[in-house]
Every structure is written in structure tokens, then in C-alpha cells.
Design a protein around this motif. Structure first.
Motif, PDB file in Angstrom:
ATOM      1  N   HIS A  45     -28.223 138.841  41.187  1.00 63.55           N
ATOM      2  CA  HIS A  45     -27.575 137.610  40.498  1.00 63.55           C
ATOM      3  C   HIS A  45     -26.065 137.388  41.009  1.00 63.55           C
ATOM      4  O   HIS A  45     -25.478 136.332  41.298  1.00 63.55           O
ATOM      5  N   ALA A  46     -25.577 138.428  41.422  1.00 64.06           N
ATOM      6  CA  ALA A  46     -24.056 138.547  41.738  1.00 64.06           C
ATOM      7  C   ALA A  46     -24.192 137.870  43.276  1.00 64.06           C
ATOM      8  O   ALA A  46     -23.019 137.299  43.578  1.00 64.06           O
ATOM      9  N   ALA A  47     -25.278 137.804  44.150  1.00 67.31           N
ATOM     10  CA  ALA A  47     -25.325 137.121  45.283  1.00 67.31           C
ATOM     11  C   ALA A  47     -24.915 135.727  45.160  1.00 67.31           C
ATOM     12  O   ALA A  47     -24.688 135.146  46.294  1.00 67.31           O
ATOM     13  N   TYR A  48     -25.136 135.142  43.804  1.00 69.61           N
ATOM     14  CA  TYR A  48     -24.779 133.743  43.721  1.00 69.61           C
ATOM     15  C   TYR A  48     -23.218 133.717  44.024  1.00 69.61           C
ATOM     16  O   TYR A  48     -22.955 132.376  44.529  1.00 69.61           O
ATOM     17  N   GLY A  52     -21.689 130.684  46.514  1.00 67.96           N
ATOM     18  CA  GLY A  52     -20.490 129.717  46.209  1.00 67.96           C
ATOM     19  C   GLY A  52     -19.540 129.830  47.148  1.00 67.96           C
ATOM     20  O   GLY A  52     -19.110 128.965  47.691  1.00 67.96           O
ATOM     21  N   LEU A  53     -19.256 130.808  47.897  1.00 65.43           N
ATOM     22  CA  LEU A  53     -18.174 131.090  48.631  1.00 65.43           C
ATOM     23  C   LEU A  53     -18.672 130.447  49.847  1.00 65.43           C
ATOM     24  O   LEU A  53     -17.769 129.573  50.636  1.00 65.43           O
ATOM     25  N   ALA A  54     -19.844 130.318  50.257  1.00 65.19           N
ATOM     26  CA  ALA A  54     -20.511 129.864  51.535  1.00 65.19           C
ATOM     27  C   ALA A  54     -20.177 128.230  51.356  1.00 65.19           C
ATOM     28  O   ALA A  54     -19.685 127.677  52.327  1.00 65.19           O
ATOM     29  N   PHE A  55     -20.501 127.755  50.167  1.00 61.75           N
ATOM     30  CA  PHE A  55     -20.412 126.229  50.147  1.00 61.75           C
ATOM     31  C   PHE A  55     -19.098 125.991  49.879  1.00 61.75           C
ATOM     32  O   PHE A  55     -18.723 124.857  50.648  1.00 61.75           O
ATOM     33  N   PHE A 101     -18.454 133.207  39.105  1.00 60.29           N
ATOM     34  CA  PHE A 101     -17.578 132.901  40.205  1.00 60.29           C
ATOM     35  C   PHE A 101     -18.433 131.880  41.169  1.00 60.29           C
ATOM     36  O   PHE A 101     -17.632 130.901  41.869  1.00 60.29           O
ATOM     37  N   GLY A 102     -19.596 132.219  41.496  1.00 60.88           N
ATOM     38  CA  GLY A 102     -20.374 131.089  42.520  1.00 60.88           C
ATOM     39  C   GLY A 102     -20.327 129.797  41.967  1.00 60.88           C
ATOM     40  O   GLY A 102     -20.105 128.737  42.758  1.00 60.88           O
ATOM     41  N   LEU A 105     -16.707 128.175  42.103  1.00 64.66           N
ATOM     42  CA  LEU A 105     -16.799 127.627  43.438  1.00 64.66           C
ATOM     43  C   LEU A 105     -17.278 126.417  43.729  1.00 64.66           C
ATOM     44  O   LEU A 105     -16.850 125.517  44.383  1.00 64.66           O
ATOM     45  N   ILE A 106     -18.689 126.229  43.217  1.00 68.07           N
ATOM     46  CA  ILE A 106     -19.462 125.189  43.688  1.00 68.07           C
ATOM     47  C   ILE A 106     -18.933 123.783  42.994  1.00 68.07           C
ATOM     48  O   ILE A 106     -19.019 122.867  43.235  1.00 68.07           O
ATOM     49  N   ASP A 107     -18.702 124.057  41.797  1.00 72.90           N
ATOM     50  CA  ASP A 107     -17.992 123.151  40.869  1.00 72.90           C
ATOM     51  C   ASP A 107     -16.738 122.414  41.775  1.00 72.90           C
ATOM     52  O   ASP A 107     -16.566 121.210  41.430  1.00 72.90           O
TER      53      ASP A 107
END
Lengths: 275, 311
Positions: A45-48, A52-55, A101-102, A105-107
């Protein structure tokens, strides 16, 4: 029904199922015998957060997600090692924090929105050929790693204190198992989605453990069960036009309940007719 | 610091020589600010069978981990076979509390015993042992020695508590250790089984030096040669025997009307074949102050140490 096999997407879905099953059989066995299921859930789940960082910063998605989840998994593994009584809480916090967090960041990222649903459920029916090669490479690396250190993994998984007293690298082995889980899980999420990864990581090894006599045989049996569930699920999805990931999980869950039920029945009969 | 004077072993004790296998000198250890072991001295000679008794949280397991080099002392020294504990690991057979191993693990009894060969080669990668005919024969011999012949194909989860404990002893024997350290070996065995188990441990004495940590009083029926009481401090006595004074140290003061108090005052009648402690030659013991106290300096029980908090 068999005409389904003539479609390219179906052939690739079956290949993806087999490749994902190998990875899940190997990692899942190590996760289940080391009681790391909750940690695997936290890592995946934390991988999300990495997604988010990547996007947000326009980084490549796969390396970001792997980097983020390996970092968070090492944190969780460290807590699990040094403060086992706090591990549950720490994993729960990182699980939620990484995901939130992800999403934030995506928002905050203008333009294209990554689809949370595809992170959760993936799409085994639309796996590009390059991802199949990537997964084949992951499987080969995993199998090589496990074959090379299988005695260390066996002793440290079975009895950590004894392994420590024999001078085995207990800590390194612990971080290795968690690290392999983090890398493997992220690669698989990309292909089949988070929910299916968690199902394939836990249900086939659970069924395999009931009759396996060694770690390698448990890995092989878990891979076989996982493949059976995937093929069964894909057939259901094709026949009734339902979501493939959910159909695979439905078949696996039915298998889980059937095996548990049969076990309970056998024990009840055994109690009635003691040898 | 003083050196514990060596006393003659029990008459008829097998293979006891005065070569020290374990030498602990003025050892202190604490978890954080919580002192666990306070100025502890202990000498165990080759061929001895030391029973380490004490309440839960008294520091028994901590002492064992210090002997294995898994923990580092705050002060003082631990010497095994004239060297550092880590260097002695290949000569030690360790039987951890059974709760540390997984019962539902997919592994046969034979493979559990073969794991005892681990540690002869270092490193994460590669093989630590080979599963050849010679190793398997040796594992069968170890199983025979612990009374589990013919069980090698069973799964470890199918064994009873006592059988499992014997299997992990067989695993420890695989490395042909000179020193066997056992941590609460009877914790998962029913009371009848634990008598048999301690009797079985007595048969290992001789080629092996044994240190058994326990709070199980059925160890009193085994053929141990020395007793150490650990409750933050350590009181060591050569010779087998439990007295009401020792039990008071272990379990604290109880009124005669309390079941424990009644038990303690009846204990010398329970184990009448064993010599009483005050009939044995005095051996060096340590008290918190580090002063030399002889074991027969009763009637008042040797300084009850500040009750250690449960770990």
C-alpha cells in the motif's frame, strides 16, 4: 470456451498469470512462514506514495515506486527486528501514510490523473509484452536468489534464535526477505493490481502449507494453486464478462474456504474415530 | 576480584575435570536503566551439569544470551573455552525455548536435525551443510540418542511437546558440541514428561557439559552437579539439592498457611534422597555487594535480592 485461447490478449493474460504465480508462490511462502503478511500489506500500500511522487515530479513510475516501497519496507523491517512489540503499529502507520501521501501528491498534480482503481485492481487482460519480459526477469532473479541462500532462509525462518546462536546472518536474511517482498510486490501490482497480489501472496501458500513437506515443495505447490486460481478466474471472467482480477480472487477465496472446510471436517471425523 | 574456589565434584560424578568451560567474572548487564544481572560470577567445569534456577524475569535467559555472545555485558567478562563467546559458537549446542520455532512450518524431523550442521560455514549465500548419506546417518544417530528412532519422516508439527524438545536437542547434538545450553527445555512439556526429559538430559552428561535454565522444579529429580540461582544476583553451589532457603530465594517469602509456603517448608521431605545444601562443602557465591558469602551461611536466607520486575 477454448476459442478464448486464440485471442492474443488471453494468451498474454495466461502468461502473466503463470509468471505472477511463480513470484507469488516464492515470495508468498516466505511471507507466510515468516508471519510477514501484514508487513507485505503495508509495503504494497505504501508503494502508492512512490506512484504519487513519480506523477508529481514527472519521474519514471516503476523505479520511483520500487525505491519508495523498498525504503518504507526497510523501515518496517527495522522496527520489526528491534521493537517487535511496536511493529504492528508502525506498519499500520506507514501503510496509511504512504497511501495518503501518494493520493495528495496526485491531487496536487495538474492534468492527467493516475487511476487509483488500476493501482488497486490492475488489469491482467491488458499486460503489454514488455511487462511480461520484465516479470520473467523478476522470476528468474527471485528463483536464483532463493536457490542460492535457501539454507540460510530455511534456518532463519524456522528458528531465528537458533540461527543466531549458530552465527548465521539472521538480520541480513530478514532484510533480504522483506526487500524481495517489496520489489516483487511492486512489480506485480503494476501487472495484476494490489488486491490480487495480496490474495495470491496469502491464499495459495496457506493451502500449500497443509501438505508441503519442505519450503521448496511449498513454493511449488503455491505456484500451482495460484495458476489454477488464475486460469479458473480468467475463464469465469470470460464466460460472464466480469472483472478478471475480482474473478480470480473469488475463485481463490472459494478454494480457501473449501480447503479449510475439508480440513475441519477431517478433524471432526478424526475425533469421532480415533485410530 | 575473588576467584570462586573449586570444590570437589559430587562422588561418582562422571568425567568432571577442573578445566573451566565457562568463566564469568563480575558481570553486569542492564536493559536500558533496568539492571538485570548485577556483579555475577560463575565457573562451570568440563563435564558438569549446571541447573540455573530462578523466577521469571530474574535474568536466567539473559545470562544464557550473554554466554552465547548474543548480548554484550555492560561490565565484566564472559570467557568460554578460554576465548570470546562468539569464537566458541561452533563448540556450543544451543536449545532455545521451543516457542521460538514455528510449529506449522513445512519441515520434516530429519531436516530439523540436519539444520544443526548450520554455522560450520559462514555467509548468506551458498550451502551451510550437505544433505548427503553421511549427514543423514549422523542425523539418524542423533535421533536414536534422544529416543526418536524412526521418527525422521514425521512433520515437526506432528510431534508431541516432549518429542519436539528431544528433536531440537538432537539438532543441537549434530554439531558435536562440547557445551550444551538449554533454555527452559520443559516449558512446553506436561509435568510427567518433564521428569522424563530431565532424566534424559542426565544421560547426556559426560561427553557434554550441560547448562540448563529452568524454573521447573522437576529438575530437582535430575542428576545435576551444581545449581545456580539467578535473580539479578547469582548464587552458585556445587552439589545437588534444593533447600527451603533456596526455594525462598526463588519464590519469595510465603506464610506457612499459603500453599507455596507449605510447599517450601515440606520440600526437604519431598526430595529426601538428595543431600541437603548445608551438608555440602561451601562454594564461592556472590551477593550484590560482591562480598564472598558461603552457601551454608544460613539460617537467614541468602540476601533476597530486590525483586526483579518481570521482563
Amino acid at each position: 470456451m477454448l476459442d478464448a485461447l486464440s485471442y492474443d490478449f488471453m494468451q498474454q493474460a495466461l502468461a502473466a498469470s503463470l509468471l505472477a504465480s511463480i513470484a507469488c508462490g516464492v515470495i508468498g511462502t516466505l511471507v507466510v512462514v515468516n508471519r510477514l503478511v501484514f508487513l507485505a500489506g503495508g509495503v504494497s500500500h505504501a508503494a502508492y506514495g512512490g506512484v504519487g511522487l513519480a506523477f508529481h515530479y514527472g519521474w519514471p513510475v516503476l523505479p520511483s515506486a520500487i525505491g519508495f516501497s523498498v525504503a518504507s519496507s526497510m523501515l518496517m523491517a527495522g522496527v520489526a527486528l528491534k521493537r517487535p512489540e511496536k511493529a504492528d503499529t508502525a506498519i499500520g502507520v506507514l501503510w496509511a501514510a504512504g497511501m495518503a501521501f501518494g493520493i495528495i501528491l496526485i491531487d496536487l498534480t495538474p492534468g492527467y490523473k493516475a487511476d487509483l482503481m488500476s493501482f488497486l485492481f490492475g488489469s491482467i487482460l491488458a499486460v503489454p509484452l514488455t511487462d511480461l519480459y520484465l516479470m520473467a526477469a523478476l522470476d528468474a532473479a527471485l528463483l536464483a536468489m532463493v536457490a542460492l541462500c535457501h539454507q540460510t532462509l530455511l534456518v532463519t525462518s524456522f528458528d531465528r534464535e537458533f540461527a543466531e546462536a549458530r552465527g548465521l546472518p539472521v538480520r541480513t536474511a530478514h532484510y533480504l526477505v522483506v526487500g524481495m517482498t517489496a520489489v516483487g510486490v511492486v512489480m506485480l501490482i503494476r501487472v495484476v493490481g494490489l488486491v490480487l497480489v495480496m490474495a495470491l501472496l496469502t491464499i495459495p501458500p496457506f493451502i500449500a502449507a497443509r501438505s508441503a513437506r519442505s519450503l521448496p515443495s511449498m513454493m511449488a505447490a503455491a505456484t500451482a494453486w495460484s495458476t489454477v486460481f488464475c486460469v479458473g478466474g480468467l475463464a469465469l471472467a470470460y464466460r460472464w464478462d466480469v472483472t478478471s482480477g475480482a474473478a480470480i480472487i473469488a475463485v481463490a477465496s472459494a478454494g480457501f474456504m473449501a480447503v479449510s472446510g475439508a480440513g475441519a471436517l477431517r478433524r471432526a471425523i478424526g475425533r469421532r474415530n480415533p485410530q | 576480584m575473588h576467584m570462586p574456589s573449586s570444590a570437589p565434584g559430587m562422588p561418582g560424578a562422571p568425567h568432571t575435570s577442573h578445566e573451566p568451560v565457562i568463566a564469568v567474572r563480575d558481570l553486569c548487564f542492564a536493559y536500558g536503566d533496568e539492571p538485570v544481572l548485577d556483579h555475577v560470577d560463575l565457573t562451570v567445569e568440563r563435564g558438569e551439569f549446571l541447573a540455573v534456577l530462578g523466577p521469571n524475569g530474574g535474568g536466567k535467559t539473559t545470562l544464557l544470551k550473554l554466554l552465547l555472545g548474543l548480548l554484550t555485558p555492560r561490565s565484566g567478562s564472559v570467557t568460554l573455552f578460554d576465548g570470546a563467546p562468539k569464537a566458541a559458537l561452533p563448540r556450543i549446542g544451543y536449545v532455545p525455548q521451543y516457542s521460538t520455532a514455528r510449529l506449522d512450518f513445512p519441515v520434516t524431523v530429519l531436516d530439523v536435525v540436519l539444520m544443526g550442521l548450520a554455522g560450520t560455514r559462514r555467509g548468506l549465500l551458498g550451502r551451510h551443510w550437505s544433505r548427503d548419506a553421511a549427514s543423514i546417518d549422523r542425523a539418524r544417530e542423533a535421533l536414536e540418542q534422544v529416543g526418536l528412532s524412526g521418527m525422521e519422516k514425521r512433520m515437526v508439527g506432528e510431534l508431541s511437546g516432549g518429542q519436539r524438545q528431544r528433536a531440537v536437542v538432537a539438532r543441537a547434538l549434530m554439531a558435536q558440541p562440547e557445551l550444551l545450553l538449554l533454555d527452559e527445555p520443559t516449558a512446553s512439556i506436561d509435568p510427567q514428561g518433564s521428569f522424563c526429559f530431565f532424566e534424559f538430559l542426565g544421560t547426556l552428561r559426560g561427553p557434554h557439559t550441560l547448562v540448563v535454565v529452568s524454573h521447573d522444579l522437576s529438575i530437582a529429580t535430575s542428576t545435576f552437579s551444581n545449581v545456580a540461582f539467578v535473580n539479578r544476583t547469582l548464587v552458585h553451589s556445587r552439589g545437588a539439592g534444593l533447600t527451603p532457603e533456596m526455594l525462598t530465594m526463588l519464590y519469595g517469602h510465603h506464610e506457612k498457611t499459603c500453599p507455596m509456603g507449605a510447599f517450601i517448608s515440606s520440600v526437604s521431605g519431598l526430595f529426601p534422597v538428595l543431600p541437603r545444601m548445608d551438608e555440602l562443602p561451601p562454594v564461592a557465591t556472590t551477593a550484590p555487594s560482591g562480598s564472598l558469602v558461603s552457601a551454608d551461611a544460613t539460617p537467614s536466607p541468602a540476601a533476597p535480592s530486590p525483586a526483579a520486575k518481570d521482563a
